[in-house]
Design a protein around this motif. Structure first.
Motif, PDB file in Angstrom:
ATOM      1  N   ASP A 170       0.772  -0.953   0.165  1.00  0.00           N
ATOM      2  CA  ASP A 170      -0.170  -0.362  -0.250  1.00  0.00           C
ATOM      3  C   ASP A 170       0.805   0.981   0.116  1.00  0.00           C
ATOM      4  N   ASP A 171       2.255   1.652  -0.719  1.00  0.00           N
ATOM      5  CA  ASP A 171       2.858   2.228  -0.680  1.00  0.00           C
ATOM      6  C   ASP A 171       1.892   3.501  -1.804  1.00  0.00           C
ATOM      7  N   PRO A 172       1.774   5.132  -1.140  1.00  0.00           N
ATOM      8  CA  PRO A 172       0.723   6.140  -2.215  1.00  0.00           C
ATOM      9  C   PRO A 172       1.205   6.021  -3.132  1.00  0.00           C
ATOM     10  N   GLN A 173       2.468   5.676  -3.728  1.00  0.00           N
ATOM     11  CA  GLN A 173       3.225   6.461  -4.999  1.00  0.00           C
ATOM     12  C   GLN A 173       2.491   5.383  -5.795  1.00  0.00           C
ATOM     13  N   TYR A 174       2.646   3.945  -5.353  1.00  0.00           N
ATOM     14  CA  TYR A 174       3.043   2.487  -6.484  1.00  0.00           C
ATOM     15  C   TYR A 174       0.804   2.376  -6.092  1.00  0.00           C
ATOM     16  N   TYR A 209       0.789 -14.119  -3.951  1.00  0.00           N
ATOM     17  CA  TYR A 209       0.346 -13.298  -2.957  1.00  0.00           C
ATOM     18  C   TYR A 209       0.623 -13.861  -0.936  1.00  0.00           C
ATOM     19  N   ASN A 210       1.845 -13.640  -0.842  1.00  0.00           N
ATOM     20  CA  ASN A 210       1.733 -14.368   0.721  1.00  0.00           C
ATOM     21  C   ASN A 210       2.537 -13.094   1.347  1.00  0.00           C
ATOM     22  N   LEU A 211       2.704 -12.415   1.267  1.00  0.00           N
ATOM     23  CA  LEU A 211       3.643 -10.920   1.654  1.00  0.00           C
ATOM     24  C   LEU A 211       2.850 -10.708   3.189  1.00  0.00           C
ATOM     25  N   SER A 212       3.576  -9.947   4.291  1.00  0.00           N
ATOM     26  CA  SER A 212       3.209  -9.723   5.364  1.00  0.00           C
ATOM     27  C   SER A 212       3.435  -8.871   6.016  1.00  0.00           C
ATOM     28  N   GLY A 213       3.173  -7.379   6.471  1.00  0.00           N
ATOM     29  CA  GLY A 213       3.372  -6.717   7.541  1.00  0.00           C
ATOM     30  C   GLY A 213       2.798  -5.651   6.798  1.00  0.00           C
ATOM     31  N   GLY A 217      -0.253  -8.278   3.235  1.00  0.00           N
ATOM     32  CA  GLY A 217      -1.223  -8.375   3.612  1.00  0.00           C
ATOM     33  C   GLY A 217      -2.200  -8.978   2.385  1.00  0.00           C
ATOM     34  N   ALA A 218      -3.347  -9.662   3.805  1.00  0.00           N
ATOM     35  CA  ALA A 218      -4.758  -8.967   3.705  1.00  0.00           C
ATOM     36  C   ALA A 218      -4.780  -7.592   3.001  1.00  0.00           C
ATOM     37  N   GLY A 219      -5.155  -6.645   3.775  1.00  0.00           N
ATOM     38  CA  GLY A 219      -5.485  -5.621   3.904  1.00  0.00           C
ATOM     39  C   GLY A 219      -4.723  -4.812   2.220  1.00  0.00           C
ATOM     40  N   HIS A 220      -3.623  -5.345   1.818  1.00  0.00           N
ATOM     41  CA  HIS A 220      -3.419  -4.577   0.297  1.00  0.00           C
ATOM     42  C   HIS A 220      -4.230  -5.388  -0.786  1.00  0.00           C
ATOM     43  N   ILE A 221      -4.657  -6.703  -0.450  1.00  0.00           N
ATOM     44  CA  ILE A 221      -5.400  -7.284  -1.709  1.00  0.00           C
ATOM     45  C   ILE A 221      -7.555  -6.352  -1.290  1.00  0.00           C
ATOM     46  N   SER A 250     -10.567 -12.748   4.384  1.00  0.00           N
ATOM     47  CA  SER A 250     -11.426 -13.364   3.540  1.00  0.00           C
ATOM     48  C   SER A 250     -13.094 -12.731   3.548  1.00  0.00           C
ATOM     49  N   GLY A 251     -14.156 -13.747   3.288  1.00  0.00           N
ATOM     50  CA  GLY A 251     -15.066 -13.787   2.370  1.00  0.00           C
ATOM     51  C   GLY A 251     -15.220 -12.536   0.959  1.00  0.00           C
ATOM     52  N   GLN A 252     -14.287 -11.561   0.877  1.00  0.00           N
ATOM     53  CA  GLN A 252     -13.919 -10.690  -0.095  1.00  0.00           C
ATOM     54  C   GLN A 252     -14.040 -10.897  -1.157  1.00  0.00           C
ATOM     55  N   VAL A 253     -13.044 -12.188  -1.194  1.00  0.00           N
ATOM     56  CA  VAL A 253     -12.269 -12.526  -1.672  1.00  0.00           C
ATOM     57  C   VAL A 253     -12.003 -13.765  -2.533  1.00  0.00           C
ATOM     58  N   THR A 254     -12.095 -14.910  -3.536  1.00  0.00           N
ATOM     59  CA  THR A 254     -12.014 -16.618  -3.085  1.00  0.00           C
ATOM     60  C   THR A 254     -11.016 -17.461  -4.051  1.00  0.00           C
TER      61      THR A 254
END
Length: 821
Positions: A170-174, A209-213, A217-221, A250-254
């Protein structure tokens, strides 16, 4: 059992497997307990209804279409790796192969090589690609990234993004650049989404995608999904890849899953232990290592979500790529034997990667994944063949014929299979290296079931299994067949239990249902396929019906049990008062691999028909298309037989009946094409293969190493395409890497593996002199090449030679058949 056996233990297991047929075994499966009702409403889908009211849905077990269980078959085809002029025909070939959903990556660096300079034209015209899917009645899933992997440079993220900012979080520029990319994709898809009446039913966000930090993580998806919706991409299904510790909200994507029959990304230079892909799974969904570029440190969301989401596939390998350090060649059985295993493990969407091969475009640099650019793997710069069922030039590979009967089974009977739950046999293998215990699973619902058997494991012989089954269902136990049936090494099958044949119960069959054909007043035809080497036995509970058959049989416990000889004649006909007749056709394994099903006739007497042809066949515009490589005589047989002769530019002659099929044949003027290879430079001693990179294994030689390559001039006759549909340049070489140049343009390339290299002249579109460079393969190169193809070096330190260069004509005929006289 441990995950990996020692080499002596594997050798012992293989030796034991070759000791012959096991004593007869009765496989018991208790499938009598009712399954829990599906749970729905917890998955956050997008707009799932078309303007005409057709609705998609999902529960924790399966997908739905208009409220009914729906089991699609999805195949990956990358539009930007294929010439736009061929898309419609290639999509039609995929449809004829039983594909119902087309998946494709949107590869970012194919579209925005420079900041703000988007290219959506020509081979990058996403809008036209999805519109063609809709035109042909195919649904589409667009995999929007932004990181896709796909053996692409930087996973598809453009150089200027990688160089300038932090990615995959979630880098703002990216995120500003991702939002712009998504808006561009949204503009391309506008009007083509399911909610608009279009074909696009789903998006995949990110990949592996299995990054966390922080910011990951889930927030980026969740952030990516929000950006997709803001860009107008409102679709029924949002997916992510679920393997290797995937992180998602969970629940937002399959999640979607996959499996490959070898690991080209592995570092081993020898054969791998037996793969999980061939073992039924009763409590997991991830089929081993799928080559994610990042590592997780614990279970992912897919593991904790297993009871909340349906078991969907997206990346079951319909082939394998060649990577520099590992080049496994797979057989049709290696791939097709996955189908009973995956379906028997509960998969309710069979999705392939790749179903159609391609070639990478070239930008400011070549766009392949490589160690030089920081990738984990080295892949060919141009060629993305993938040993796929359809090659980069549209050629049909043998594996396609092996897969089609399973796809037709899913299309015809997936609504029966999808609600069925997986039932575990009383005895199961101790682990993936257990090659002696039968590999069996059952899926059942109420009093009906399918039995799944697999006796094929790539590169490992299996003992022939003498099997009977006791399947305990809600209405009682079905034991079959009458006597134990021998399932030979390499065989695999799907067999029905208490299968409805339009009012007649088929208690069991040792043949696989393939399709149901409605012939109107002529009745219903059910098509079955025998498994190679397995005798066919059918048990019918005919009740008051009359069964007409020439097969020998007996009556036991209210069932007529028939020993059927497979072939093109009807095995039996069931006649019941007041109902249309029901015919059974049981094809041999070889005939089922020649079977293509589709509608012929268009608006003038269009009818769904069975076509048998040893050549490539598909349907487009209500017509049958036949394509033949190096054989000017084209043959096909069709059922139901047309009432008048086929119409084609080259006349077809009726060749009489082949069982219930009418056979036809046409011979085109034979074309002889020539190609020659003239040596220009001999090879020099090649530098030693270096080890390193992220995998700390063999890496592709650096560009300067090509000083040691041998080169040839390739001459093809200038009018090669004058009288044929295409011509395939076949390059048979022995070396490390081959590169084909059009002048100074790198047109195609290949890692030597023993698998044949072909380049279609149409796609090649050569404008200058062709030349071939072959980098020598050193005897001490630490790379995996199948033992069947590894050259004998003798006293030589290296080899670089051209064995043969040939140009093969490709003939094509379009046939019109109508049902009206």
């Amino acid at each position: 059992m441990s995950k990996h056996l020692t080499r002596p233990a594997l050798a012992l297991a293989a030796a034991l497997a070759m000791c012959g047929t096991h004593a007869a075994q009765v496989i018991g499966v208790d499938a009598s307990a009712p399954a829990a009702a599906p749970v729905s409403g917890h998955l956050q889908l997008g707009t799932a209804t078309t303007p005409k009211g057709s609705a998609l849905g999902a529960n924790n077990r399966y997908l739905t279409l208009d409220g009914q269980p729906w089991m699609p078959v999805m195949g990956e085809f990358h539009y930007s790796r294929s010439p736009a002029a061929t898309w419609e025909a290639e999509l039609a070939k995929m449809k004829a192969a039983g594909i119902t959903v087309v998946a494709s990556y949107v590869i970012w660096n194919h579209h925005e090589p420079k900041d703000g300079a988007f290219d959506w034209k020509g081979d990058r015209d996403l809008r036209r690609f999805v519109q063609l899917c809709g035109k042909l009645g195919l649904k589409a899933v667009v995999r929007v990234g932004p990181w896709v992997h796909g053996e692409v440079r930087y996973g598809g993220i453009p150089d200027w993004v990688v160089d300038g900012m932090r990615t995959r979080g979630d880098d703002p520029q990216y995120l500003r650049h991702v939002a712009r990319l998504y808006r561009e994709i949204g503009a391309q898809l506008k009007g083509s989404l399911w909610k608009d009446g279009g074909p696009v039913i789903g998006l995949q966000l990110e990949n592996e995608y299995n990054l966390s930090g922080p910011g990951e993580g889930a927030g980026h998806i969740a952030t990516l999904k929000k950006l997709a919706l803001q860009a107008g991409m409102d679709v029924p299904y949002y997916t992510v890849t679920g393997w290797d510790g995937a992180q998602y909200p969970s629940g937002q994507v399959t999640p979607v899953f996959g499996g490959y029959v070898d690991e080209p990304w592995a570092v081993s230079t020898t054969e791998l232990p037996p793969k999980e892909t061939y073992a039924f799974r009763f409590d997991s969904r991830v089929s081993g290592d799928l080559g994610a570029q990042t590592k997780s440190h614990g279970p992912g969301t897919a593991e904790t979500d297993i009871d909340k989401t349906p078991f969907l596939g997206a990346e079951y390998g319909a082939g394998l790529p060649f990577m520099y350090r590992r080049r496994p060649v797979v057989s049709p059985d290696d791939i097709a034997s996955m189908l009973p295993v995956q379906l028997g493990s509960g998969v309710n969407l069979m999705g392939y990667y790749m179903f159609h091969g391609g070639r990478n475009p070239v930008g400011g640099t070549t766009l392949e994944e490589s160690s030089i650019s920081g990738g984990y793997n080295d892949t060919p710069a141009i060629n993305y063949d993938f040993q796929a069922p359809l090659g980069p030039d549209g050629q049909q590979r043998p594996v396609l014929g092996y897969l089609r009967p399973f796809h037709y089974f899913i299309a015809g009977f997936g609504d029966r299979l999808a609600p069925m739950t997986v039932r575990k046999p009383d005895v199961t293998p101790a682990g993936t290296q257990d090659l002696r215990t039968p590999r069996v699973a059952v899926r059942s619902s109420g009093d009906s079931a399918f039995v799944f058997v697999n006796n094929h494991v790539r590169q490992y012989p299996m003992p022939a299994q003498s099997l009977q089954f006791d399947v305990k269902l809600a209405g009682g136990t079905v034991r079959f067949p009458r006597q134990a049936v021998t399932v030979p090494n390499g065989a695999y099958a799907i067999w029905p239990v208490n299968f409805d044949l339009d009012g007649t119960r088929l208690r069991y069959a040792t043949a696989q249902p393939v399709a149901r054909l409605d012939g109107g007043a002529d009745g219903i035809t059910y098509v079955f396929a025998a498994a190679a080497g397995v005798p066919v036995e059918l048990a019918l509970e005919a009740g008051g019906a009359t069964v007409e058959t020439s097969a020998s049989g007996v009556t036991e416990q209210g069932a007529t049990i028939l020993a059927v000889t497979p072939g093109t004649s009807r095995a039996l006909t069931i006649r019941r008062a007041g109902a249309r007749p029901v015919h059974l056709l049981v094809l041999t394994a070889e005939q089922s691999r020649q079977l293509v099903i589709g509608e012929i006739g268009g608006e003038i007497g269009g009818q769904r028909r069975l076509v048998l042809s040893s050549q490539q066949a598909w349907f487009e515009g209500g017509k049958l298309h036949l394509r033949s490589v190096d054989e000017p005589t084209l043959r096909f047989a069709v059922y139901p037989a047309p009432k008048r002769a086929p119409k084609a530019r080259h006349p077809f002659t009726a060749r009489g009946k082949d069982g219930v099929f009418q056979a036809y044949e046409a011979t085109l003027p034979a074309v002889r094409l020539t190609a020659t290879a003239t040596p220009l430079r001999e090879a020099r001693p090649a530098p030693a293969v270096m080890k390193g990179g992220l995998a700390k294994a063999a890496i592709q030689p650096i560009p300067e190493a090509w000083r040691s390559a041998a080169t040839w001039r390739i001459d093809v006759q200038p009018d090669a395409l004058k009288h044929v549909d295409d011509a395939l340049l076949q390059i048979d070489f022995t070396g490390d890497i081959g590169r084909l140049f059009d002048g100074t343009r790198l047109a195609d390339d290949w890692y030597y593996s023993g698998y044949g290299w072909q380049a279609g002249l149409k796609a090649l579109a050569a404008k200058e002199e062709l030349s071939l460079a072959v980098l020598p393969l050193r005897a001490d190169a630490p790379v995996y090449i199948p033992k069947e193809a590894r050259p004998e070096f003798g006293a030589q330190a290296q080899v670089a030679r051209v064995n043969k260069v040939s140009l093969v004509p490709v003939y094509k005929v379009t046939v019109e058949l109508t049902a009206t006289p």
